[in-house]
Design a protein around this motif. Structure first.
Motif, PDB file in Angstrom:
ATOM      1  N   THR A  10      52.310  47.197  36.176  1.00  0.00           N
ATOM      2  CA  THR A  10      51.858  45.914  35.097  1.00  0.00           C
ATOM      3  C   THR A  10      51.194  45.109  35.633  1.00  0.00           C
ATOM      4  O   THR A  10      50.614  44.271  35.018  1.00  0.00           O
ATOM      5  CB  THR A  10      53.154  45.611  34.380  1.00  0.00           C
TER       6      THR A  10
ATOM      7  N   ARG B 101      54.991  52.428  35.157  1.00  0.00           N
ATOM      8  CA  ARG B 101      54.052  51.696  34.623  1.00  0.00           C
ATOM      9  C   ARG B 101      53.430  50.463  35.687  1.00  0.00           C
ATOM     10  O   ARG B 101      54.637  49.782  35.852  1.00  0.00           O
ATOM     11  CB  ARG B 101      54.030  51.170  33.167  1.00  0.00           C
TER      12      ARG B 101
ATOM     13  N   SER C 156      54.669  58.305  29.752  1.00  0.00           N
ATOM     14  CA  SER C 156      54.264  57.742  31.215  1.00  0.00           C
ATOM     15  C   SER C 156      55.692  57.630  31.593  1.00  0.00           C
ATOM     16  O   SER C 156      56.874  57.153  30.931  1.00  0.00           O
ATOM     17  CB  SER C 156      53.502  56.470  31.074  1.00  0.00           C
TER      18      SER C 156
ATOM     19  N   GLY D 174      49.256  49.464  33.317  1.00  0.00           N
ATOM     20  CA  GLY D 174      49.356  48.434  32.118  1.00  0.00           C
ATOM     21  C   GLY D 174      48.283  47.467  31.759  1.00  0.00           C
ATOM     22  O   GLY D 174      48.363  46.784  31.136  1.00  0.00           O
TER      23      GLY D 174
ATOM     24  N   GLY E 265      58.225  53.596  32.859  1.00  0.00           N
ATOM     25  CA  GLY E 265      57.135  53.886  31.647  1.00  0.00           C
ATOM     26  C   GLY E 265      57.602  53.853  30.256  1.00  0.00           C
ATOM     27  O   GLY E 265      58.833  53.857  29.994  1.00  0.00           O
ATOM     28  N   ASN E 266      56.789  54.501  29.330  1.00  0.00           N
ATOM     29  CA  ASN E 266      56.895  54.238  27.989  1.00  0.00           C
ATOM     30  C   ASN E 266      58.090  55.678  27.603  1.00  0.00           C
ATOM     31  O   ASN E 266      58.771  55.395  26.610  1.00  0.00           O
ATOM     32  CB  ASN E 266      55.827  54.514  26.964  1.00  0.00           C
ATOM     33  N   TYR E 267      58.279  56.485  28.492  1.00  0.00           N
ATOM     34  CA  TYR E 267      59.549  57.419  28.251  1.00  0.00           C
ATOM     35  C   TYR E 267      60.920  56.895  28.169  1.00  0.00           C
ATOM     36  O   TYR E 267      61.734  57.283  27.561  1.00  0.00           O
ATOM     37  CB  TYR E 267      59.238  58.481  29.455  1.00  0.00           C
ATOM     38  N   PHE E 268      60.861  55.560  28.745  1.00  0.00           N
ATOM     39  CA  PHE E 268      62.123  54.834  28.774  1.00  0.00           C
ATOM     40  C   PHE E 268      62.365  53.766  27.845  1.00  0.00           C
ATOM     41  O   PHE E 268      63.122  53.027  27.761  1.00  0.00           O
ATOM     42  CB  PHE E 268      62.650  54.208  30.193  1.00  0.00           C
ATOM     43  N   ASP E 269      61.153  53.590  26.993  1.00  0.00           N
ATOM     44  CA  ASP E 269      61.314  52.644  26.002  1.00  0.00           C
ATOM     45  C   ASP E 269      62.191  53.013  24.755  1.00  0.00           C
ATOM     46  O   ASP E 269      62.630  53.926  24.811  1.00  0.00           O
ATOM     47  CB  ASP E 269      59.981  52.184  25.097  1.00  0.00           C
ATOM     48  N   ASP E 270      62.721  51.935  24.137  1.00  0.00           N
ATOM     49  CA  ASP E 270      63.957  52.337  23.072  1.00  0.00           C
ATOM     50  C   ASP E 270      65.338  51.983  23.539  1.00  0.00           C
ATOM     51  O   ASP E 270      65.655  51.786  24.630  1.00  0.00           O
ATOM     52  CB  ASP E 270      63.635  53.395  22.377  1.00  0.00           C
TER      53      ASP E 270
ATOM     54  N   LYS F 173      68.650  60.787  30.477  1.00  0.00           N
ATOM     55  CA  LYS F 173      67.747  59.409  30.495  1.00  0.00           C
ATOM     56  C   LYS F 173      68.077  58.549  31.487  1.00  0.00           C
ATOM     57  O   LYS F 173      67.621  57.933  32.375  1.00  0.00           O
ATOM     58  CB  LYS F 173      67.734  58.931  29.139  1.00  0.00           C
TER      59      LYS F 173
END
Lengths: 275, 275
Positions: free
Chosen positions: B256, B254, B251, B237, B270-275, B78
């Motif tokens: 925005t 993003r 994704s 976004g 993008g959301n792949y890197f959320d958290d 990641k």
């Protein structure tokens, strides 16, 4: 990177080189990366070079001197390539592939990245010695072939569109006559996609009368760019060479005979394997 | 293949595994290939496994027993992926990329096989655990992304066409509403391109209102096929998630914010890197 033993370093260097074809890597960069003496790195490279060359994986060009380093040139041996192409020809001769107009259904084959990779390696070998800045193809089926080749040659790809899309900005369009259908068609390329004076390798999936490739050659002239080579996956040998305006191209397979009634076809290795 | 010393065998095995991701290779096959005892092969694989895992190249899954063997699963960490994506975001924010309609010019980036390869590796990591039979994309700009992903997942690719080409045989067409332009468009796929019951990973370059991806999902229903996942390179976004019919997608970047007047944009991971 932490310091590795020689065995681990050989594994890491091998993957590092394979991921960077046609890229000069200095001995200093390797020595820093592995915290090792240049003499050890040179010994490792000698081992890798021998395996790559003995097993037909590619060449490792070493440049001596202060600006020296090593460059991995992926190649495939003619006899290994021929074995792959003979199997592809056998599959292309399946009767259910014959479509209206004497075309062959090849989409399933083009859909297999492993086959594309082998074909790309052949083109990369065929054109390894040429001065090329960029690879050009036209949508749609040429794209996987162009990228597979570009990966091995470490070159960018430009895709000529069959119409002018909004997401591309200003574009240059030309009309060309598709030799097969005799219809006038349009192809276009974004103005910013190609620098002037670029030396361009054209890659496409199927060459019949040659109208599409000739269209790309005409388009290059609009950008003051030049043709560095033409590579096609399959050419139709039913078209006389005198009907085409260009004669210098590499084909990997040749469709020499199509019987639309019996759906029998003959596909043989292309001109790359002549001599 | 001639018998190799351990150092040479490590180089050869590394390139052999890298060229065959997601493919089970039996210890017996390796032992035969290198004319070596399985115990030696196991020791070699342990060295390769350690390097691949320590350096973030991928995993080497070993299966014990008579049907046992080894499988290389390419991955990217990641944090390494995030560093690559941050650089991509920085480049995507260049003001000259803003096109009419709030689109971004990304063709040059998609034209670089090395970037596509890194992005494909991210998708391959994101979807490595899913049951997938085939990767689907729609022409044109999704194709390089789909192939780069397919290469790492060892899967075939099917390309949905924006019209029905003569060289494809009989095809299934559907109409869909492009969410951005609100125009009705057509997409089609050759009947023989996709088996019934296939589990399909959809890959595309840009997700705005989602009409194109929704069209592919609707097309899958016509083939009794199912969606195994959706991956997009860049999502906009600016579109509210509630406007889309599907919500489960990955994704990598993003967009925005776009200011069409000042040509200022903001692009974030993008959301792949959320958290």
């Amino acid at each position: 990177m932490r310091k590795l033993k020689r065995s681990a370093r050989l594994v890491e260097m091998t993957q590092y080189l394979l991921a960077r074809p046609h890229t000069l890597i200095s001995l200093t960069a390797f020595a820093d990366r592995y915290q090792s003496a240049k003499s050890s790195i040179s010994e490792d490279l000698a081992i890798i070079k021998e395996v790559f060359e003995e097993e037909g994986i590619g060449q490792l060009h070493t440049l001596a001197g202060a600006a020296g380093g090593v460059k991995y040139i992926p190649t495939v041996r003619k006899e290994a390539a021929l074995a792959v192409i003979r199997e592809i020809c056998r599959q292309l001769e399946q009767p259910e592939r014959v479509l209206a107009g004497g075309y062959l259904y090849m989409t399933d084959m083009i859909g297999q990245p492993a086959i594309m990779s082998e074909v790309g390696r052949m083109f990369a070998t065929a054109f390894a010695g040429r001065e090329i800045d960029v690879i050009m193809t036209v949508e749609t089926k040429g794209i996987p072939l162009a990228y597979a080749t570009a990966m091995y040659l470490n070159l960018p790809v430009v895709i000529v569109r069959r119409d002018n899309k909004v997401t591309e900005g200003s574009a240059v369009s030309i009309n060309y006559v598709s030799g097969s259908t005799k219809r006038i068609q349009t192809m276009s390329l974004a103005r910013r996609a190609l620098r002037e004076q670029s030396r361009v390798l054209i890659i496409d999936d199927f060459l019949k009368a040659g109208g599409t490739v000739q269209g790309m050659i005409d388009l290059l002239a609009e950008f003051d760019a030049t043709v560095a080579g033409v590579g096609v996956f399959v050419e139709s040998g039913e078209v006389g060479a005198e009907e085409r305006l260009f004669h210098d191209y590499v084909s990997l397979a040749r469709l020499t005979h199509v019987d639309l009634k019996t759906k029998q076809t003959t596909v043989v290795p292309g001109n790359y394997f002549d001599d």
